[in-house]
Design an enzyme around this catalytic site. Sequence first.
Site, PDB file in Angstrom:
ATOM      1  N   ASP A 190       0.866  -1.160   0.000  1.00  0.00           N
ATOM      2  CA  ASP A 190       0.000   0.000   0.000  1.00  0.00           C
ATOM      3  C   ASP A 190       0.911   1.220   0.000  1.00  0.00           C
ATOM      4  O   ASP A 190       1.830   1.308   0.799  1.00  0.00           O
ATOM      5  CB  ASP A 190      -0.889  -0.001   1.249  1.00  0.00           C
ATOM      6  CG  ASP A 190      -1.722   1.256   1.354  1.00  0.00           C
ATOM      7  OD1 ASP A 190      -2.100   1.788   0.300  1.00  0.00           O
ATOM      8  OD2 ASP A 190      -1.992   1.701   2.480  1.00  0.00           O
ATOM      9  N   THR A 248       0.511   4.508   0.759  1.00  0.00           N
ATOM     10  CA  THR A 248       0.490   5.368   1.931  1.00  0.00           C
ATOM     11  C   THR A 248       0.943   4.605   3.164  1.00  0.00           C
ATOM     12  O   THR A 248       0.383   3.574   3.505  1.00  0.00           O
ATOM     13  CB  THR A 248      -0.919   5.935   2.154  1.00  0.00           C
ATOM     14  OG1 THR A 248      -1.336   6.597   0.972  1.00  0.00           O
ATOM     15  CG2 THR A 248      -0.927   6.915   3.311  1.00  0.00           C
ATOM     16  N   ASP A 282      -1.335  -0.551   6.497  1.00  0.00           N
ATOM     17  CA  ASP A 282      -1.503   0.026   7.826  1.00  0.00           C
ATOM     18  C   ASP A 282      -2.943   0.418   8.127  1.00  0.00           C
ATOM     19  O   ASP A 282      -3.287   0.664   9.279  1.00  0.00           O
ATOM     20  CB  ASP A 282      -0.593   1.249   8.006  1.00  0.00           C
ATOM     21  CG  ASP A 282      -0.858   2.327   6.967  1.00  0.00           C
ATOM     22  OD1 ASP A 282      -1.699   2.100   6.079  1.00  0.00           O
ATOM     23  OD2 ASP A 282      -0.225   3.398   7.038  1.00  0.00           O
TER      24      ASP A 282
END
Length: 838
Positions: free
Chosen positions: A309, A311, A594
Amino acid sequence: MTVTVDPGLSTAEVNERVSLGQVNVTHTPTSRSLGDIIRENVFTFFNGILTVCFIAILLLGDLRDGFFFGVVVFNAAIGIVQELRAKRALDRLALLAAPETAVRRDGVVSVIRPEEVVLDDLVIARPGDQITADCAVVITTALFMDESLLTGESDPVAKKAGDPLMSGSLVQSGTAEARVTAVGADSYASKLTAQIKRHSLVHSELRAATNRILVYLSWILVPLIIIIVFGRISTYGGFAALADPNDQSWRQALIDAVASVVGIIPEGLVLLTSLAFGVAAISLSRQKVLVQELAAVEVLARVDVLCLDKTGTLTTGTIGFHGLEQLPGADQDLAPCRVALAALSIDDAGNATSRALANQFELGSAVVEERLAFSSFRAFSAVRLRGGGDSVRVVAEGVEADRVTLGGADEAEALPGHVPGDTRGEFGPEDEALTSVTWLLGAPERLLPGHPEALAAAHEIASSGRRTLVLSWCDLPTESFVDEPERVREATPACFVILEETLRPEAVGTLEYFAEEGVRVIIMSGDNPHTVASIARQLSLGDVALDASTLTTDDELTDALATTSVFGRVAPEQKQRVVALLQAQGRSVAMTGDGVNDAMAIKDADLGIAMGNATPATRAVSRLVLLDSRFDRMPEVLMLGRRVIANVERVSNLFLSKTVYGIILALFTAIFAWEFPFLPRQLTLVSVLAIGVPSFFLALAPNRRRYRAGVLPRVLKFSVPTGLIAAAACLLAYGPLRSALPQVEARSLSTISLFMVSLWIVSVLARPLSRPRLALILAVSAAFLLAYLLPFTQSFFVLQITSLGWLLYVLLIGAVGAGGIELYYRFAKRRGLVVDRE
């Protein structure tokens, strides 16, 4: 009227519930208990057999022949100590990654551990939180729950006041205050957490191979022991000798039987496998990597696809405000936009975007009437403002704000779309409902339908690497977008909001490392494809990012995965589908992330990796947690995984070679009524010096060999032939010795031939022979030689040599056996059965 805030339980009420046992106590240990560790290291099937053998020696034989039991005790002690060290390290780190629950007590919000929650506590549910005790919603602001861990349904479920929140569900968006209705045994929390952990144990090829070997040995060991016992009795006079009280030959039969059994059992194999995993876990814990399942260390070494991911993984996860920009051809006053952004930034349960906007704008006297939290399902957040006055009130569901003094026409004219002279836009006490405006902040693709020029401008800004959002306004209430998000078409774009992210400095080097190691990297981000493509270009991962929102079927996703590795606008359920599709192609997939939107993909991946700043739900379902969120820890995990796999394969060859020659010697001597070629203590001497000590060092040695599938077949294809060669050498040596020399000297000489062949197995498995490894081989050789030279060890191991001719004979046989091992090693290396490149 004044807003009333529920203060929650008082300290006295909490203490009362604790005394009544109404606490959300859960039993979800981060590691095995002390009892489990002792039981699994001591009470094993093979330890049981060796213990019986030791008791028999203790009662009827020479205690020195029970020397092998010291290896059992040592193995168990090392295993227990090592696992306790790993347990302490993991338990300490687990405290840093433990889930948490926000509650309000005595009017103050505090964050506590799930087991500290009591009945009737007031839980504050925030985006990304995992509900840890069953609750009932009291008030809510556009709360959407992810109940997929409970029901399997991936669609978010809207919740209103009075609805239940089941423990284990995840807050996808929105906020709520909820009253705890069930705790402890009456709640699903403990069961659910256990189910999440047990959903699928990490598939460990080493664990599976070791278990299969032990199962095979368990099947053959009992009938083999029966054959051995009858063979020993036959060798030493048969059953008639047992009936003769003056005939003590049965004692020698017992010692031979024990020696035969000891030679078969690979007593250190399980220990060294666990030891390799445990040492790797401790090494990673020092680098702030929490291993939630030991076998996860191995899995990363097998991974050939790494899904990231953007970000928080490739970027620092922190977003900074860059500025506001006008829409193409527009010349609009941005003052009301700044007020709207101020309102959007003061959401306590906001996401990274709202935090980036915090302290950038002044709300002034505007009042927030309604709020709609960001959701990846909608791709925007919303707030409804009422202008004027000096007071600022947040009006939650079911709560009215204080009446405020309203302003006049000047503020009305600041609203986008106001027509001068239109009195409907003026602010008056009797018309205050007309002055409310809803502002929406979200993705350009969602908020700019029908505005191709503006959308193209947004993409151009995003292509520079900056994150582009659109601020729009309308007069619809926020609740109209809950069930009908497509009504954003009725909103009017106001301006662009430009944000920027920082690339992690270690990202480039880490991705280059994975590329060199043959691991495919796939970026799956929920951001604008142009923004994602800009990040990908900086990382040399490609120039274009595919818009995943246009991929609606599995076939389209499969075709896209075949041509590109960078995706933007990826929905949470698409991440799951990508993981499943890659696994269906036979790929081993690791997923990092996250956010709560990554949790299910992380859970389904072969190896789920959560960043340290991940939501509690994401950490709970992951196998590894990078506690300091440093992506550059991944290569170290990969190298440790490779070390574990390669080294355990090495030592498995050693132990199974011993098992093979032990079985052959036991069967041959039983069938042909030969005395066993060794005493138990002599076999233990060879096992310790030629197998135990070298395997201990080899199991922990550096090794960067790439993973190759098929550990068990390779081990069997090497250990069976080398075990046969070792057995043949022993029988060739012992055959003429048993009739030409006393039994004591025949066994002493046979022990030399077995050691020479066993040592050569070690030498080929230890290649390339570095100086430390060569020193190891020379050291065990010297120790073996001293056992024949020192009076104490001569007496203890019953080692006696008087015939130089027969000594030269067994040395020759040993050399021939070692040559056979070398020839087979070279053949096996050409066939790919062994690899000594590190």
